[in-house]
Design a protein around this motif. Structure first.
Motif, PDB file in Angstrom:
ATOM      1  N   GLY A   7       3.619   4.750  17.988  1.00  0.00           N
ATOM      2  CA  GLY A   7       3.693   4.687  16.537  1.00  0.00           C
ATOM      3  C   GLY A   7       2.861   3.601  15.905  1.00  0.00           C
ATOM      4  O   GLY A   7       3.025   3.314  14.716  1.00  0.00           O
ATOM      5  N   ASP A  28       2.294  -1.012  12.856  1.00  0.00           N
ATOM      6  CA  ASP A  28       2.919   0.304  12.707  1.00  0.00           C
ATOM      7  C   ASP A  28       2.063   1.212  11.836  1.00  0.00           C
ATOM      8  O   ASP A  28       1.565   0.800  10.780  1.00  0.00           O
ATOM      9  N   GLN A  50      14.680   5.148  11.737  1.00  0.00           N
ATOM     10  CA  GLN A  50      14.452   4.080  12.709  1.00  0.00           C
ATOM     11  C   GLN A  50      15.401   2.908  12.477  1.00  0.00           C
ATOM     12  O   GLN A  50      15.938   2.332  13.427  1.00  0.00           O
TER      13      GLN A  50
END
Length: 534
Positions: free
Chosen positions: A12, A32, A40
Motif C-alpha cells: 500500500g 502510503d 484500516q
C-alpha cells in the motif's frame, strides 16, 4: 526512478526519491498511497490500540500542561463515548464509509496508529517531497496544485470521498494529497503540529501551504497517512519545529498624513462615464436563484468587467446585496464560467442567497479569464513593491467601485443596503477597499489580516485606520497565512471603525473557519447592519 523487486515494497505504499532539502539530504522513502481509511483504523481499535500504551510514545500536552495517560484517553472517544475518532458512533464508522479516509483524529491518535502499523507520521519535508514539491510542475507557482491537482481532488465539498476514488495523483503515485482529509505531519508548530494538503472543506491553495492545529484537535477535517524511512535515514533535522513568517510590526508603522492620503485616494477615483451594461445571459433554472451574467465598462483602458449576479427567489426586490471579493485561487483559475459551481459559491456564498440576499461576484482585474501572466510575481513573488503592483491593485479597487455603480443603476437592488464581503485575499483587501469605497454599509472580512504588501500608495497601513464602517472579522486562531498576533489582531485593532461597531470572532481552526460558524456570524451581522430580509 528506482524499481522495487517484487515483494520488497511495503504493501500500500509508493517510493519517493530522496533529495537535497533545506534541512539536509533525505534518502528514498515510502509513503502510503492513500490516506489511512476507516477500515484500516478499525483494525487498530479492534486490536485494543487505545489501551496499549506502547503505541502512545509522545507525552500528552493539553493547554500548555502535561496530562497523564488516563486523562488523555478520556479525550479520544467517539460521539457515543467509546474509543475512536470523533466522527464515529458506537465504536465504528458510518455505513458506507469503510473506504473513506478516517477523520476526526488527533495528532496523538494518528501517531499511535503509525506505531501500531510499524510506520511513522511523515515529516513536513518528507510529505512535501511526496506531493512533488521539487518536481517542475509543482514548484512553478502558477500551476502547482491549482491547475494540476485541484480540479481532480476533493475541495469545496461537504465531506470526504472514498480514498483514491479521484484522479488527482502525484508524480510518485500517491493520491488525495490534495484535499479530502488534511494530513497530520510529525513536526511541531507554534500552536501544536503541522497539518498539510487541505481538506474537503478548504480552498484549493491549502494544498500548497502548511497549516497547523493543536495536537488534541479532532476536527472532521483531520486525517493522515504514514511513511516508512530507509534504515539509517536521519530524520531528526526534517522533524524540527516549523515556524511561519511573522511579518513586520504594524503597530510601529506610521500611516501617512491626511493630505498625503487624499492624494493616494485620488488614484482610485475616475470620471463619471456610461456603464454600457449588458445582461449577456439570464437563467431561471436554479431553484434558489435567478442568475445573470453581466458586463459593463471598466474605469480604465477600455476594458470590460464581467459580473455574476445571483438574485434570490425567496425574497422580493429591491434586494440587499453582498459584493464579494474572492480568495487568491481566483487569480489562477482560468475561467469564471459556471460560477454557481465554482468552489467559493457553494461554500461561502450560497447561504446568503438562500437567506434572501443577492450576491454579486465581479471578475476583478487579474482574476479568472481576466488573468495576467505576471500575476504570480506581482502577488506572491518579488514585485509587490513595484508600481506595476500598485497599478494592479488600483484596477481591482476600481472594479469594485464600478460594480457598485452598476448595482446602483438597477431598480431591483437596494443601493442603501450593500455589503463588502472579502475572503482571504479579499479579506486583506478589506483593509483597503472599504476605506476608499464608502457606499457599502458594512464589511465582512473572512480569514484575512494585514500583510506587508505594496508601495505606500497601496499599502494597507495607510488605509486600515481610515475604514469607518462597521466591520466583522472572522478568523481561525491557528491560521498560518494570517498569524493571530502579527496580522489578524493588528488589523482589528488598527481599524478606524468605532470600537462598538467592529468585532473579531476567533474560532478553533486554521485558515478556513467551520462553515456553520461562518454562516451564523455572517447572517447575524448582516441582519444587524443591513436589517433583516423583508
Amino acid at each position: 526512478r528506482t524499481l522495487d523487486a517484487s515483494g520488497t515494497k511495503p504493501a500500500g505504499m509508493v517510493r519517493v526519491p530522496g533529495a537535497q532539502t533545506p534541512t539536509g539530504r533525505v534518502d528514498d522513502f515510502f509513503i502510503d498511497r492513500t490516506e489511512v481509511t476507516n477500515r484500516q483504523f478499525k483494525e487498530f481499535v479492534a486490536a485494543d490500540g487505545y489501551e496499549t500504551r506502547e503505541f502512545w510514545t509522545e507525552p500528552f500536552e493539553l493547554d500548555g500542561r502535561s496530562i497523564p495517560w488516563d486523562e488523555a484517553m478520556e479525550q479520544f472517544v467517539d460521539q457515543t463515548g467509546r474509543p475512536g475518532p470523533s466522527t464515529w458512533q458506537a465504536g465504528t464508522y458510518a455505513d458506507g464509509d469503510a473506504d473513506h479516509p478516517v477523520t476526526g483524529v488527533s495528532w496523538y491518535e494518528a501517531a499511535a496508529y503509525a506505531a501500531f502499523a510499524g510506520r511513522s507520521l511523515p515529516t513536513s519535508v518528507h510529505w512535501g517531497l511526496a506531493r512533488g514539491e521539487q518536481t517542475p510542475i509543482i514548484s512553478f507557482y502558477q500551476l502547482g496544485g491549482f491547475a494540476v491537482y485541484a480540479p481532480f481532488s476533493n475541495f469545496g465539498a461537504d465531506g470526504t470521498v472514498p480514498a483514491g476514488s479521484l484522479p488527482g495523483i502525484t508524480a510518485y503515485g500517491a493520491v488525495d494529497m490534495a484535499g479530502n482529509a488534511r494530513e497530520w505531519n510529525a513536526n511541531r508548530s507554534p500552536f501544536g503540529r503541522i497539518v498539510r494538503g487541505g481538506a474537503w472543506g478548504d480552498n484549493t491553495y491549502m494544498f500548497g501551504e502548511p497549516s497547523q492545529a493543536p495536537p488534541f484537535d479532532r476536527s472532521p477535517k483531520n486525517g493522515f497517512r504514514c511513511a516508512r524511512y530507509s534504515e539509517g535515514d536521519e530524520v531528526a533535522a526534517a522533524s524540527q519545529l516549523v515556524t511561519f513568517s511573522e511579518g513586520p510590526d504594524f503597530y510601529a508603522m506610521e500611516p501617512v498624513a491626511d493630505e498625503i492620503f487624499e492624494l493616494y485616494r485620488e488614484r482610485f477615483l475616475y470620471d463619471e462615464a456610461p456603464l454600457n451594461a449588458n445582461v449577456e445571459r439570464r437563467s431561471e433554472e436554479h431553484p434558489d436563484y435567478v442568475y445573470e451574467r453581466v458586463t459593463f465598462d471598466a474605469a480604465y483602458r477600455g476594458e470590460r468587467v464581467i459580473g455574476h449576479l445571483f438574485l434570490p427567489r425567496n425574497a422580493s426586490p429591491p434586494y440587499q446585496t453582498v459584493v464579494y471579493v474572492p480568495g487568491s485561487a481566483a487569480l489562477l483559475h482560468p475561467s469564471s464560467e459556471d460560477m454557481g459551481q465554482y468552489y467559493e459559491y457553494p461554500v461561502f456564498l450560497s447561504f446568503l442567497v438562500k437567506n434572501g440576499r443577492a450576491v454579486f461576484f465581479p471578475v476583478y482585474a487579474g482574476t479568472f479569464e481576466r488573468g495576467r501572466a505576471d500575476l504570480p510575481q506581482l502577488v506572491a513573488g518579488g514585485q509587490q513593491k513595484t508600481r506595476l503592483h500598485s497599478g494592479f491593485l488600483t484596477d481591482v479597487v476600481r472594479d469594485f467601485s464600478r460594480s457598485v455603480d452598476y448595482l446602483e443603476s438597477r431598480d431591483d437592488i437596494d443601493r442603501d443596503r450593500l455589503a463588502y464581503y472579502g475572503m482571504s485575499w479579499g479579506g486583506w483587501l478589506g483593509a483597503i477597499i472599504p476605506a476608499v469605497e464608502t457606499r457599502v454599509a458594512t464589511a465582512i472580512v473572512a480569514f484575512g489580516g494585514l500583510i506587508d504588501a505594496g508601495r505606500p500608495e497601496v499599502h494597507p497601513i495607510n488605509y486600515v485606520g481610515r475604514v469607518s464602517m462597521p466591520v466583522l472579522m472572522l478568523n481561525g486562531r491557528y491560521d498560518s497565512n494570517f498569524l493571530l498576533d502579527t496580522s489578524i489582531q493588528p488589523m482589528f485593532e488598527l481599524l478606524g471603525t468605532p470600537d462598538e461597531q467592529k468585532e473579531l470572532k476567533l474560532f478553533e481552526s486554521d485558515h478556513i473557519i467551520p462553515k456553520n460558524d461562518l454562516i451564523r456570524e455572517t447572517l447575524d451581522w448582516l441582519d444587524q447592519y443591513l436589517g433583516p430580509v423583508d
